[in-house]
Motif scaffolding. Structure first.
Motif, PDB file in Angstrom:
ATOM      1  N   ALA A  83      12.580  -4.504  14.038  1.00 41.88           N
ATOM      2  CA  ALA A  83      11.701  -4.807  15.168  1.00 41.88           C
ATOM      3  C   ALA A  83      11.054  -3.521  15.665  1.00 41.88           C
ATOM      4  CB  ALA A  83      12.501  -5.470  16.295  1.00 41.88           C
ATOM      5  N   VAL A  84       9.716  -3.493  15.677  1.00 43.84           N
ATOM      6  CA  VAL A  84       8.986  -2.274  16.038  1.00 43.84           C
ATOM      7  C   VAL A  84       7.909  -2.604  17.066  1.00 43.84           C
ATOM      8  CG1 VAL A  84       7.746  -0.269  15.149  1.00 43.84           C
ATOM      9  CG2 VAL A  84       9.351  -1.475  13.663  1.00 43.84           C
ATOM     10  N   THR A  85       7.831  -1.789  18.108  1.00 43.30           N
ATOM     11  CA  THR A  85       6.867  -2.022  19.184  1.00 43.30           C
ATOM     12  C   THR A  85       6.162  -0.730  19.573  1.00 43.30           C
ATOM     13  OG1 THR A  85       6.627  -2.773  21.489  1.00 43.30           O
ATOM     14  CG2 THR A  85       8.662  -1.654  20.932  1.00 43.30           C
ATOM     15  N   ALA A  90       6.584   3.183  29.452  1.00 39.68           N
ATOM     16  CA  ALA A  90       7.981   3.552  29.179  1.00 39.68           C
ATOM     17  C   ALA A  90       8.841   2.377  28.724  1.00 39.68           C
ATOM     18  CB  ALA A  90       8.605   4.217  30.401  1.00 39.68           C
ATOM     19  N   SER A  91       8.223   1.345  28.159  1.00 38.30           N
ATOM     20  CA  SER A  91       8.994   0.201  27.692  1.00 38.30           C
ATOM     21  C   SER A  91       8.288  -0.434  26.488  1.00 38.30           C
ATOM     22  CB  SER A  91       9.148  -0.827  28.812  1.00 38.30           C
ATOM     23  OG  SER A  91      10.044  -1.850  28.435  1.00 38.30           O
ATOM     24  N   TYR A  92       8.863  -1.537  25.987  1.00 37.30           N
ATOM     25  CA  TYR A  92       8.232  -2.274  24.897  1.00 37.30           C
ATOM     26  C   TYR A  92       6.993  -2.976  25.431  1.00 37.30           C
ATOM     27  CZ  TYR A  92      11.935  -5.103  27.020  1.00 37.30           C
ATOM     28  OH  TYR A  92      12.802  -5.681  27.909  1.00 37.30           O
ATOM     29  N   SER A  93       6.129  -3.387  24.520  1.00 38.92           N
ATOM     30  CA  SER A  93       4.894  -4.054  24.931  1.00 38.92           C
ATOM     31  C   SER A  93       5.187  -5.465  25.439  1.00 38.92           C
ATOM     32  CB  SER A  93       3.910  -4.118  23.767  1.00 38.92           C
ATOM     33  OG  SER A  93       4.347  -5.053  22.792  1.00 38.92           O
ATOM     34  N   GLY A  94       4.264  -6.008  26.233  1.00 40.62           N
ATOM     35  CA  GLY A  94       4.415  -7.373  26.725  1.00 40.62           C
ATOM     36  C   GLY A  94       4.438  -8.382  25.598  1.00 40.62           C
ATOM     37  N   PHE A 130      16.671   2.911  26.393  1.00 40.66           N
ATOM     38  CA  PHE A 130      16.616   2.335  27.738  1.00 40.66           C
ATOM     39  C   PHE A 130      15.910   0.986  27.799  1.00 40.66           C
ATOM     40  CE2 PHE A 130      17.419   6.801  28.787  1.00 40.66           C
ATOM     41  CZ  PHE A 130      18.468   6.647  29.662  1.00 40.66           C
ATOM     42  N   ALA A 131      15.231   0.595  26.728  1.00 36.30           N
ATOM     43  CA  ALA A 131      14.528  -0.696  26.735  1.00 36.30           C
ATOM     44  C   ALA A 131      14.933  -1.565  25.544  1.00 36.30           C
ATOM     45  CB  ALA A 131      13.011  -0.473  26.743  1.00 36.30           C
ATOM     46  N   LEU A 132      14.736  -1.061  24.319  1.00 28.36           N
ATOM     47  CA  LEU A 132      14.994  -1.913  23.151  1.00 28.36           C
ATOM     48  C   LEU A 132      16.476  -2.199  22.930  1.00 28.36           C
ATOM     49  CD1 LEU A 132      12.025  -0.842  22.512  1.00 28.36           C
ATOM     50  CD2 LEU A 132      12.568  -1.435  20.160  1.00 28.36           C
TER      51      LEU A 132
END
Length: 201
Positions: A83-85, A90-94, A130-132
């Motif tokens: 999984a790549v974003t 500072a986070s993954y895309s919507g 911190f997100a994924l």
């Protein structure tokens, strides 16, 4: 030996995109490692950009289109996930989050997952931790220790450093996929030379 299916979910918004480029590198490295171990494999790439309208409609109506249903089934049935974003604020895309909001929250339980992200500068690299990683921990997936972040500078003269991270993460995913224990890292401080011996030299 049973064929293993690797689903690759990439949330790049442009074509071509650095996110897709990183996803392709990760998929190729995993495929090469499986080939080296004699494991048959099939790689299926999902471009979320092509499903943006279907994902939005599913969220509003609760019903997936035929195309989205097939993609969701592919991810659910896959033996492992990459999984790549891209990084936004500072986070993954919507778009990336929307896909995993639509996916059944039990679909990834116990599934090996390799996470990756792209961004303009190295200062966004903690998006992986911190997100994924928390997202996939919530979904009860088994995330490999090495996440791969690629900044713009990684595509230039420092591509060898990126390649090393890609290869390490790919090996970790294949180890999980084939139920092989990961090799312990070499500790450079193990078995130090006694201080007395240093004085005698």
């Amino acid at each position: 030996m049973t064929e293993r299916t690797i689903a690759v979910v990439t949330a790049g918004l442009t074509s071509p995109s650095s996110t897709r480029l990183l996803a392709d590198q990760l998929a190729a490295a995993v495929g090469d490692t499986l080939d080296e171990r004699g494991v048959p494999r099939r790689v299926v790439v999902v471009e979320l950009r092509d499903l943006a309208h279907d994902l939005t409609n599913n969220l509003l109506t609760g019903f997936p289109s035929e195309a989205l249903r097939e993609v969701l089934e592919t991810v659910v049935k896959a033996d492992a996930l990459i999984a790549v974003t891209p990084t936004f604020s500072a986070s993954y895309s919507g778009l990336f989050k929307l896909f995993f909001d639509v996916l059944d929250d039990k679909a990834l339980v116990g599934k090996p997952v390799l996470i990756g992200a792209t961004g303009g500068t190295e200062r966004h690299s903690l998006v992986l931790e911190f997100a994924l990683r928390p997202l996939f921990a919530y979904l009860q997936a088994v995330v490999v220790p090495t996440g791969v972040y690629a900044a713009s500078s990684d595509w230039g003269p420092h591509a060898t450093a990126l390649r090393a991270r890609v290869d390490r993460a790919a090996t970790e995913l294949v180890d999980l996929l084939t139920h092989q224990p990961a090799k312990a890292a070499v500790d450079p401080f193990a078995n130090p030379t006694p201080f007395e011996d240093l004085l005698n030299n």
